[in-house]
Design a protein around this motif. Structure first.
Motif, PDB file in Angstrom:
ATOM      1  N   GLY A 382     -13.877  40.115  18.612  1.00  0.00           N
ATOM      2  CA  GLY A 382     -14.743  39.564  19.653  1.00  0.00           C
ATOM      3  C   GLY A 382     -16.208  39.792  19.364  1.00  0.00           C
ATOM      4  N   ARG A 383     -16.941  40.221  20.379  1.00  0.00           N
ATOM      5  CA  ARG A 383     -18.389  40.397  20.250  1.00  0.00           C
ATOM      6  C   ARG A 383     -18.789  41.402  19.158  1.00  0.00           C
ATOM      7  N   VAL A 385     -18.049  41.621  16.323  1.00  0.00           N
ATOM      8  CA  VAL A 385     -18.242  41.025  15.005  1.00  0.00           C
ATOM      9  C   VAL A 385     -19.733  40.978  14.661  1.00  0.00           C
ATOM     10  N   GLU A 386     -20.573  40.933  15.689  1.00  0.00           N
ATOM     11  CA  GLU A 386     -22.015  40.896  15.417  1.00  0.00           C
ATOM     12  C   GLU A 386     -22.497  42.205  14.806  1.00  0.00           C
ATOM     13  N   ASP A 389     -21.339  42.121  11.294  1.00  0.00           N
ATOM     14  CA  ASP A 389     -22.120  41.169  10.508  1.00  0.00           C
ATOM     15  C   ASP A 389     -23.497  41.724  10.169  1.00  0.00           C
TER      16      ASP A 389
ATOM     17  N   ARG B  41     -23.105  32.357  19.895  1.00  0.00           N
ATOM     18  CA  ARG B  41     -21.727  32.387  19.442  1.00  0.00           C
ATOM     19  C   ARG B  41     -20.798  32.740  20.598  1.00  0.00           C
ATOM     20  N   GLY B  42     -19.734  31.954  20.782  1.00  0.00           N
ATOM     21  CA  GLY B  42     -18.715  32.315  21.746  1.00  0.00           C
ATOM     22  C   GLY B  42     -17.957  33.521  21.217  1.00  0.00           C
ATOM     23  N   THR B  43     -17.239  34.212  22.095  1.00  0.00           N
ATOM     24  CA  THR B  43     -16.589  35.449  21.671  1.00  0.00           C
ATOM     25  C   THR B  43     -15.703  35.243  20.455  1.00  0.00           C
ATOM     26  N   TYR B  44     -15.006  34.095  20.398  1.00  0.00           N
ATOM     27  CA  TYR B  44     -14.093  33.896  19.271  1.00  0.00           C
ATOM     28  C   TYR B  44     -14.570  32.790  18.343  1.00  0.00           C
ATOM     29  N   ARG B  58     -33.300  37.320  15.779  1.00  0.00           N
ATOM     30  CA  ARG B  58     -32.419  37.976  14.807  1.00  0.00           C
ATOM     31  C   ARG B  58     -32.770  37.577  13.380  1.00  0.00           C
ATOM     32  N   ARG B 243     -25.904  33.537   2.802  1.00  0.00           N
ATOM     33  CA  ARG B 243     -25.834  34.022   4.182  1.00  0.00           C
ATOM     34  C   ARG B 243     -25.417  32.888   5.118  1.00  0.00           C
ATOM     35  N   LEU B 247     -22.134  32.761   7.376  1.00  0.00           N
ATOM     36  CA  LEU B 247     -22.215  32.660   8.830  1.00  0.00           C
ATOM     37  C   LEU B 247     -21.363  31.504   9.345  1.00  0.00           C
ATOM     38  N   VAL B 251     -18.014  34.404   9.313  1.00  0.00           N
ATOM     39  CA  VAL B 251     -18.359  35.072  10.574  1.00  0.00           C
ATOM     40  C   VAL B 251     -18.160  34.117  11.748  1.00  0.00           C
ATOM     41  N   ASP B 253     -20.368  32.270  13.117  1.00  0.00           N
ATOM     42  CA  ASP B 253     -21.493  32.328  14.048  1.00  0.00           C
ATOM     43  C   ASP B 253     -22.355  31.101  13.782  1.00  0.00           C
TER      44      ASP B 253
END
Lengths: 398, 290
Positions: A382-383, A385-386, A389, B41-44, B58, B243, B247, B251, B253
């Motif tokens: 879930g969150r 992962v940030e 990352d 980004r949504g949780t999943y 960021r 990167r 991403l 990831v 994201d």
């Protein structure tokens, strides 16, 4: 002039069809074809209207024609044809022909090399895969995204062949959507002739003696899994402090690494470029067959275990056929052939007697059950992962 | 007047297919990317339509600055090496070579494109690796006692980038040099300039537009490179392209990936505008265009 325009449109369509062959089944290609051809034709028409006075209705008709042809040019698959979407090197040579012969159907398959590819295609919709083979965490996501169809267990007579130890996993409780196909571990392979002593721990991958002879997977979660397990933590931790400690450990390891490599680490082991490679058991086992000096270690601190599972997408056109295929690959004989060809670990306990002896005795493919005690599935965190990352970026940016 | 007008609109119509294509597949995706880059980004791994500038904040973190600096330095070094290597080659092909052979030499510059870049990069791995052809030969001939570290380092990445981009520098330079009026060089000589003086004060300024176009052609793709740092650099010192790929692909994201991509696009656009300005000025000075 007009026949020239028509020829131009024809060329557009041919190009469009070629595009589609380049990446079949992708919903996006449909958009590519239609919009692309449309843009070209609108351009051609503007050109034509200036060159010769073509009535407007001709233009409108041509545009409509292109849209219709464009949509039609997307190859429609025939009925009674099973479309499989599976990892590369995950089938035995006669798996598909045998099934085709037995049921008088055609089977076609596409391959992929990442779970994210399955997610992207199923999310895009409009693909007609009947069977996909996602890994555990991806099954979890696909279920949550409502992209899988529930299985009719009544049709799966051979489910009894599957070892119950590999059923009812947290990513799909009760196996409502998936049955395991292959499973595997992420330990490390090593050269027995170059790395002496008892090898049973991740620690050796941090040994400065082997500077420039070590590779790690180019995969964020697998790197953290190795580091977190060596620290005695869970590979699915969401604790920032634990992730930070793992990051420090991986930072310390980086100067010793030859490269991050997820593709051909087993070849580096064979060529002797690397002596210690974090990797998947199946690939290392293939290298072991070619060079007896190669070993595979399931670290005592723990490591990742993963399952690749047969699932039916919610919008699969041929569900019955997909169920038949699922049941077919769970037959002991078929499953044994798959293991003999692919060198991955099978969850099918009935097939083991038919597996070639040298594979059965290979501890990378058939590890002792007690060695699996410390293995852990990777879950979507879930969150958190940030945090992973950010730490991974820091490691990779140095 | 009307004749002229219809002729120019006739010409403009030629642009239409390309314009339509760019509109549909370049500008539209960039617009979509811009919108996504402000989401989160949504949780999943989906996209949550909560807007903010968090992704851009960021993207300015110190780790990212390190990556930007490395990327720009790498691309700049690639461009410089390409320029230094390509100029003599282009000079020879355009001015010194037997005209009979000219197109053959140009063909040689494009021949590598007949094979996929990925395959050519893998070939480099086979040559450069520790137990590879070059190291085996060097050790076998007794020139070195230990295999050299040729692969999985920054110089390998640089080598790969230069190798991949070199033709894109040779071709515009050739085009500029082949239209150089050699009479001007003779005039310079007659007026007492040494060959070096003539080169620096006549040839280089006159081929500046070609240099700028080549620089743009090489610098921009190098900025977005991700295959080379991944395969030849062993993914250890990543560039911004890696990167972005990470991403999006692992990831998941997408908003953050979109933000970084957009920043990259912005940098490239700024540079392009700058380059075009300089080129425009030199064009009007010398009356040459490419």
């Amino acid at each position: 002039m007009r026949h020239k325009i028509l020829a131009f449109i024809l060329v557009c369509l041919v190009v469009a069809r070629r595009l589609d062959f380049a990446s079949p089944g992708l919903a996006a290609t449909i958009a590519w074809i239609v919009v692309g051809a449309f843009a070209c034709v609108v351009g051609a028409l503007v050109l034509a209207r200036i060159l010769v006075r073509v009535p407007r209705w001709v233009g409108v008709c041509l545009c409509a024609l292109v849209l219709i042809l464009g949509a039609k040019s997307v190859p429609h698959r025939q009925e009674s044809k099973l479309n499989l979407y599976i990892w590369s090197a995950y089938l035995a040579p006669d798996t598909l022909p045998e099934f085709e012969k037995r049921h008088g159907v055609k089977v076609s398959f596409d391959t992929y090399d990442s779970n994210e590819a399955i997610l992207a295609k199923l999310q895009a919709g409009n693909v007609d895969y009947d069977l996909v083979v996602p890994s555990d965490y991806m099954v979890e996501i696909l279920i949550r995204e409502n992209l899988l169809a529930e299985l009719d267990k009544g049709a799966l007579k051979n489910l009894k062949n599957i070892d119950p130890a590999f059923l009812d996993k947290p990513y799909d409780p009760g196996n409502r959507y998936s049955v395991p196909y292959f499973w595997g571990t992420t330990g490390f392979g090593y050269r027995k002739d170059k790395v002496p002593g008892v090898i049973d721990s991740w620690k050796v991958l941090w040994d400065p003696k082997y500077r420039d002879r070590i590779t790690m997977l180019d995969d964020m979660r697998e790197n953290f899994s190795a580091a977190l397990h060596s620290l005695g933590y869970s590979s699915n931790t969401t604790s920032t402090a634990e992730i930070q400690q793992a990051k420090e450990l991986l930072m310390k390891q980086k100067p010793l690494l030859k490269s991050y490599n997820s593709g051909n680490f087993h070849e580096m082991l064979l060529s002797g470029d690397a002596w210690l490679v974090q990797g998947f058991n199946g690939q290392v086992a293939k290298a072991m067959k070619e060079n007896p000096n190669i070993g595979y270690c399931l670290p005592k601190e723990g490591c990742t275990i993963s399952f690749d599972n047969l699932c039916i997408p919610r919008n699969a056109p041929h569900r019955e056929l997909a169920l038949l295929f699922m049941d077919y690959v769970m037959e002991a004989e078929v499953a044994a052939k798959l293991v003999n060809a692919c060198y991955y670990s099978t969850p099918n306990r009935e097939c083991v007697p038919q597996v070639s002896a040298h594979i059965r005795e290979n501890s990378a493919i058939f590890p002792a059950r007690e060695n699996l005690a410390h293995t852990e599935l990777i879950h979507d965190v879930g969150r958190a992962v940030e945090a992973y990352d950010a730490a991974w970026t820091e490691i990779k940016s140095r | 007047m009307s004749q002229r007008h219809s002729r120019s609109s006739w010409k403009a119509a030629l642009l239409d297919p390309a314009l339509g294509w760019l509109l549909a597949f370049f500008l539209a995706p960039i617009a979509v990317m811009l919108v996504i880059s402000f989401a989160r980004r949504g949780t999943y791994g989906g996209i949550e339509w909560v807007f903010g500038v968090g992704n851009y904040v960021r993207a300015l973190a110190p780790d990212y600055l390190t990556i930007y600096v490395r990327t720009v330095l790498m691309a700049a070094a690639t461009t410089l090496i390409c320029l230094v290597m390509a100029y003599p080659a282009a000079y020879y092909i355009a001015l010194k070579a037997d005209p009979k052979w000219r197109s053959f030499y140009l063909l040689l510059a494009v021949v590598p494109f007949w094979t996929s870049f990925l395959i050519r990069t893998y070939a480099w791995i086979l040559l450069l690796r520790t137990e590879g052809l070059i190291n085996t030969m060097l050790v076998g001939m007794g020139l070195v006692s230990e295999p050299l570290k040729l692969l999985y380092c920054d110089s390998a990445v640089l080598m790969g980038l230069v190798y991949g981009e070199l033709p894109f520098m040779i071709l515009p330079l050739y085009s500029a040099l082949s239209r150089l009026d050699t009479g001007l060089l003779e005039a310079a000589e007659d007026l007492g300039a040494s060959p070096a003086q003539a080169f620096w004060t006549v040839t280089v300024p006159l081929t500046l537009p070609g240099i700028i176009v080549g620089t743009v052609f090489v610098f921009i793709p190098s900025l977005g490179a991700f295959v080379t740092p991944d395969l030849l650099g062993g993914s250890k010192s990543i560039m911004i392209g890696n990167r972005v790929q990470d991403l999006f692909a692992s990831v998941r994201d997408q908003p953050f990936g979109a933000a970084i991509s957009f920043l990259l696009t912005l940098i490239v656009l700024t540079m392009l505008v700058g380059a075009m300005r300089v080129k425009g000025r030199t064009d009007s000075l010398h009356g040459s265009t490419i």
